[in-house]
Design an enzyme around this catalytic site. Sequence first.
Site, PDB file in Angstrom:
ATOM      1  N   CYS A 146      13.599 -81.621  10.413  1.00 18.26           N
ATOM      2  CA  CYS A 146      14.709 -81.585  11.138  1.00 18.26           C
ATOM      3  C   CYS A 146      15.345 -82.572  10.420  1.00 18.26           C
ATOM      4  O   CYS A 146      16.732 -83.032  11.101  1.00 18.26           O
ATOM      5  CB  CYS A 146      14.162 -82.372  12.634  1.00 18.26           C
ATOM      6  SG  CYS A 146      13.699 -81.304  13.536  1.00 18.26           S
ATOM      7  N   HIS A 188      17.961 -87.783  15.121  1.00 12.13           N
ATOM      8  CA  HIS A 188      17.902 -86.499  15.650  1.00 12.13           C
ATOM      9  C   HIS A 188      17.834 -86.170  17.219  1.00 12.13           C
ATOM     10  O   HIS A 188      16.623 -87.109  18.058  1.00 12.13           O
ATOM     11  CB  HIS A 188      16.590 -86.462  14.884  1.00 12.13           C
ATOM     12  CG  HIS A 188      15.881 -84.773  15.095  1.00 12.13           C
ATOM     13  ND1 HIS A 188      16.210 -83.707  15.691  1.00 12.13           N
ATOM     14  CD2 HIS A 188      14.362 -84.995  14.929  1.00 12.13           C
ATOM     15  CE1 HIS A 188      15.809 -83.224  15.630  1.00 12.13           C
ATOM     16  NE2 HIS A 188      14.273 -83.567  15.326  1.00 12.13           N
ATOM     17  N   ASN A 219      15.381 -79.441  21.517  1.00 19.53           N
ATOM     18  CA  ASN A 219      15.285 -80.036  19.989  1.00 19.53           C
ATOM     19  C   ASN A 219      15.959 -78.332  19.211  1.00 19.53           C
ATOM     20  O   ASN A 219      15.201 -77.722  19.296  1.00 19.53           O
ATOM     21  CB  ASN A 219      14.085 -80.491  19.467  1.00 19.53           C
ATOM     22  CG  ASN A 219      13.645 -80.728  17.948  1.00 19.53           C
ATOM     23  OD1 ASN A 219      14.411 -80.772  17.090  1.00 19.53           O
ATOM     24  ND2 ASN A 219      12.041 -81.521  17.860  1.00 19.53           N
TER      25      ASN A 219
END
Length: 369
Positions: A114, A254, A284
């Site tokens: 990520c 993030h 996510n």
Amino acid sequence: MKSYAQIVSWGRYVPSKVLTNADLEKMVDTSDDWILSRTGIVERHIADDKESTSTLSIKAARAAIEMADIHPSKIELVIVATVTPDYLFPATSCLVQDALGATQAGALDLNAGCSGFVYGLGMAGGLIAAGQYNNILVIGADTLSRIVDWTDRNTCVLFGDGAGAVLLQATDLPTGVLSSVLGSDGSGGSLLQVPAGGSRHPASQETVQNRLHYMKMAGNEVFKFAVNAMCKSALQAIKDAGLSPDDIDLLIPHQANARIIQSAAKMLKIPGEKVYVNVDRYGNTSAASIPIALCDAISEQRVKTGDHLLLVGFGAGLTWAAAVVRWGVSPLVPTLPWWKTVQYRYWDEVSSARSRLRRVLRRISLLGR
Ligand code: UT7
């Protein structure tokens, strides 16, 4: 003269299919209340059968290219940050480069979980600052729905699909990527991984039976690592940019979990109104989460010329990355004339029609001699 890497345009794409917490209640033993209170997620977007990481990337990238009013052949490098490439090889970036008509560009995939988009931004910023490139397309894209185990409530409620892209261009003005910090601690690799399908455990009947092609995660461990890694790298990136935390106008972290974001912002002493959160709408989306959040922050007019943005991520690897960006263009999306929008959308068709017309005109002029 020093060269800076300025973000001159951006684009995002999420699939149209929406999966809500209520939908998940029918699939696994979970509840809207648990998901919302533990993560802040309300819904996420899921790719349909015809979509993949390359198709999501292409849509986000085309939006960025249209906005920049640049011919795709001017792009020199296409970086796609992803953990869900279309194939083991060829690289997804090559598929994207071809579809965009970026005929003069190199292409590479970047796997930093990520943190991948911020890794890409840091690398592209460095290549432009070194004077080696003028136009680099950085894309963060993932189709995590393809590697999520839809029977595992620990993970399946958390993730969504999407892509975000930015075009970085060389400029003499002190704007764009001011600093970047990239980090890794491979000793934590097993905390977040897809165990099979690579050279260590190639696909076999056994790996499929044991569901080893799906993502496995020790959520709690990753949570603890995330907050510390984000704060440490963010403070370093702020320092390297010659700034202090008070100078940060917007933190774009993030989007994994609203609680992780709150804890990190608190540790960094950045007040809530300077923190951008959209995890509720997308879950996510891995490498796509930061560029999608950047695009949404711009369209919600949370970004002004001269602002200092702090982008910070963490993920599989384990990895972490932070970058400070000085915003150097108007956050208002430039409106293109209608004919230009049509031209970009139908670029290939327009170019081949133009060359057909040229061929016909040449024949007519030859006949006339
Ligand atoms: O991009 C990087 C990727 N990874 C992440 O960002 C993940 C980071 N970690 C997290 O976001 C959080 O750790 C989670 C959201 C994954 C979990 O939240 P938590 O507060 O750390 O919960 P937990 O793991 O401590 O689990 C608490 C309980 C457990 O039950 P018991 O053992 O206490 O009875 C789990 O079985 O919650 C249970 N649980 C669920 N219950 C309902 C786990 N998932 C679910 C679920 N619905 N979906």
